[in-house]
Design an enzyme around this catalytic site. Structure first.
Site, short mmCIF file in Angstrom:
data_model
loop_
_atom_site.label_atom_id
_atom_site.label_comp_id
_atom_site.label_asym_id
_atom_site.label_seq_id
_atom_site.Cartn_x
_atom_site.Cartn_y
_atom_site.Cartn_z
N ASP A 139 0.89 -1.24 0.03
CA ASP A 139 0.09 -0.09 0.02
C ASP A 139 0.77 1.15 0.04
O ASP A 139 0.49 2.27 -0.88
CB ASP A 139 -1.00 0.22 1.40
CG ASP A 139 -1.65 -1.35 1.66
OD1 ASP A 139 -0.86 -2.25 1.42
OD2 ASP A 139 -2.63 -1.17 2.02
N ARG A 209 -6.10 -5.89 -3.62
CA ARG A 209 -5.92 -4.51 -3.55
C ARG A 209 -4.49 -4.06 -3.16
O ARG A 209 -3.87 -3.12 -3.69
CB ARG A 209 -6.85 -3.73 -2.60
CG ARG A 209 -6.69 -2.06 -2.48
CD ARG A 209 -8.01 -1.39 -2.37
NE ARG A 209 -8.34 -1.47 -0.72
CZ ARG A 209 -9.35 -2.09 -0.13
NH1 ARG A 209 -10.48 -2.09 -0.77
NH2 ARG A 209 -9.26 -1.70 1.13
#
Length: 377
Positions: A139, A209
């Site tokens: 991330d 993700r």
């Protein structure tokens, strides 16, 4: 307009319709943070691509809630040393170009100062946050690397490209699985966390993700790199290799990607909207800019059509997007163990910025992709 950009316009218009009488959206007005930053970045790009100034004004109005006349940023604290807090800084660059106002530049300098002093692993990798010692998460690469690359280009700080390249290559080295080519969500250099393998330091699963954040980080950072940078070709090479791995786990029936990427048919797993949108965006942009082989054009367009077919719904209120993982992380309180059960049992929601922003970005890049002949085969 073709149907791809239509989707972006209609989705943006739906989102803007939720603003109050003064034009402020309640979710964007809360605080300076990474998800609002991604949404506002998408609005800025939509203004450029569609030529509709309403989207630029919407973006600027919300940025001006936070950037102060002295360059300070409301709700931001450098001492938090949190990579997530850098992401909204990307929206400063179009404002700098359009307005020339010094406070936007000063805010960008403030965020760059955070990265200069940010805590690092022994090899110089940014910790994801101060509260997560010696941990790199995929991330964080999206939050910081494209910002630092555009900052380097904007202010002539060529030496900073070396740091960006180091971040992108380090996390790939430490999270990549040689068997599948997929990247584990996180890596703990200290090997202390319960969510990681005690030998490798890698988390146990490939979260959609998480890899989406990294794929977007690579293509968005590369866009700003000097052509003659000594690590540029290596970064493009690992991007191509990663695209191959992603194409192998793309669901052949829907064109989408599963929440846990390599376990598509395991009970409880599901195709997920935010990661799928990020992959469509990164693959499409990679082909558009010539970083990826043209064969990935079909994969990107199949993925975008899959989003329309399986996640999107329209009604009198506008465009709705379903199938979005609300949030996932590692460690913290309550403790997130990174297990398969953890990832597939996180809440699934609709119409939140975490999914809408990648969908906007995917729509815009797919629009370009339809009209682009790939540079190479």
């Amino acid at each position: 307009m073709t149907k791809h950009l239509d989707w972006a316009v209609n989705t943006a218009n739906t989102f803007m319709s939720e603003a109050d009488a003064e034009g402020y959206h309640p979710e964007l007005a809360k605080r300076w943070a990474y998800v609002p930053g991604m949404m506002l970045l998408a609005f800025g790009r939509l203004a450029e691509q569609s030529g509709d100034e309403r989207y630029y004004e919407f973006m600027k109005r919300h940025m001006d809630l936070f950037v102060q006349p002295d360059g300070r940023v409301r709700t931001y604290a450098i001492e938090e040393y949190n990579l997530d807090q850098v992401n909204q800084g990307k929206v400063l660059f179009p404002l700098i170009r359009r307005t020339g106002e010094k406070w936007y530049e000063q805010a960008a300098h403030l965020l760059a100062v955070q990265l200069k002093g940010h805590p690092r692993t022994s090899e110089g990798g940014f910790w994801h946050k101060k509260i997560y010692p010696f941990q790199m998460w995929l991330d964080g690469l999206y939050m910081s690397s494209p910002f630092l690359a555009e900052y380097a280009k904007t202010f002539g700080r060529q030496e900073l490209f070396d740091d960006v390249a180091n971040q992108l290559l380090l996390v790939e080295k430490h999270t990549r699985d040689p068997k599948t080519g997929l990247l584990h969500h996180g890596w703990d250099e200290s090997r202390e966390q319960a969510w990681c393998d005690s030998t490798t330091g890698q988390s146990y699963h490939f979260w959609s993700r998480g890899m989406g954040w990294y794929a977007m980080a690579v293509v968005d950072a590369l866009e700003h790199f000097p052509v003659d940078h000594p690590k540029r070709g290596t970064i493009i090479g690992i991007f191509e290799r990663m695209a191959e791995a992603l194409a192998k786990v793309q669901d052949p029936d829907t064109g989408l990607w599963y929440q846990v990427l390599d376990m598509g048919h395991r009970e409880g797993n599901y195709v997920e909207a935010s990661g799928s949108g990020m992959f469509v965006y990164a693959l499409a942009k990679g082909v558009n800019l010539g970083y990826l082989s043209g064969k990935f054009k079909a994969s990107a367009l199949k993925g975008f059509q899959g989003m329309i077919d399986h996640f999107v719904e329209t009604d009198s209120a506008g465009v709705h997007l379903h199938g979005i993982c609300h949030g996932a992380g590692l460690g913290g309180t309550p403790y997130r163990d990174g297990s398969f059960k953890y990832y597939v049992e996180e809440k699934v929601v609709s119409d939140v910025m975490m999914g809408l922003a990648p969908f906007l970005l995917a729509s815009m890049e797919s629009e370009k992709l339809v009209h682009v002949e790939p540079i190479h085969g």
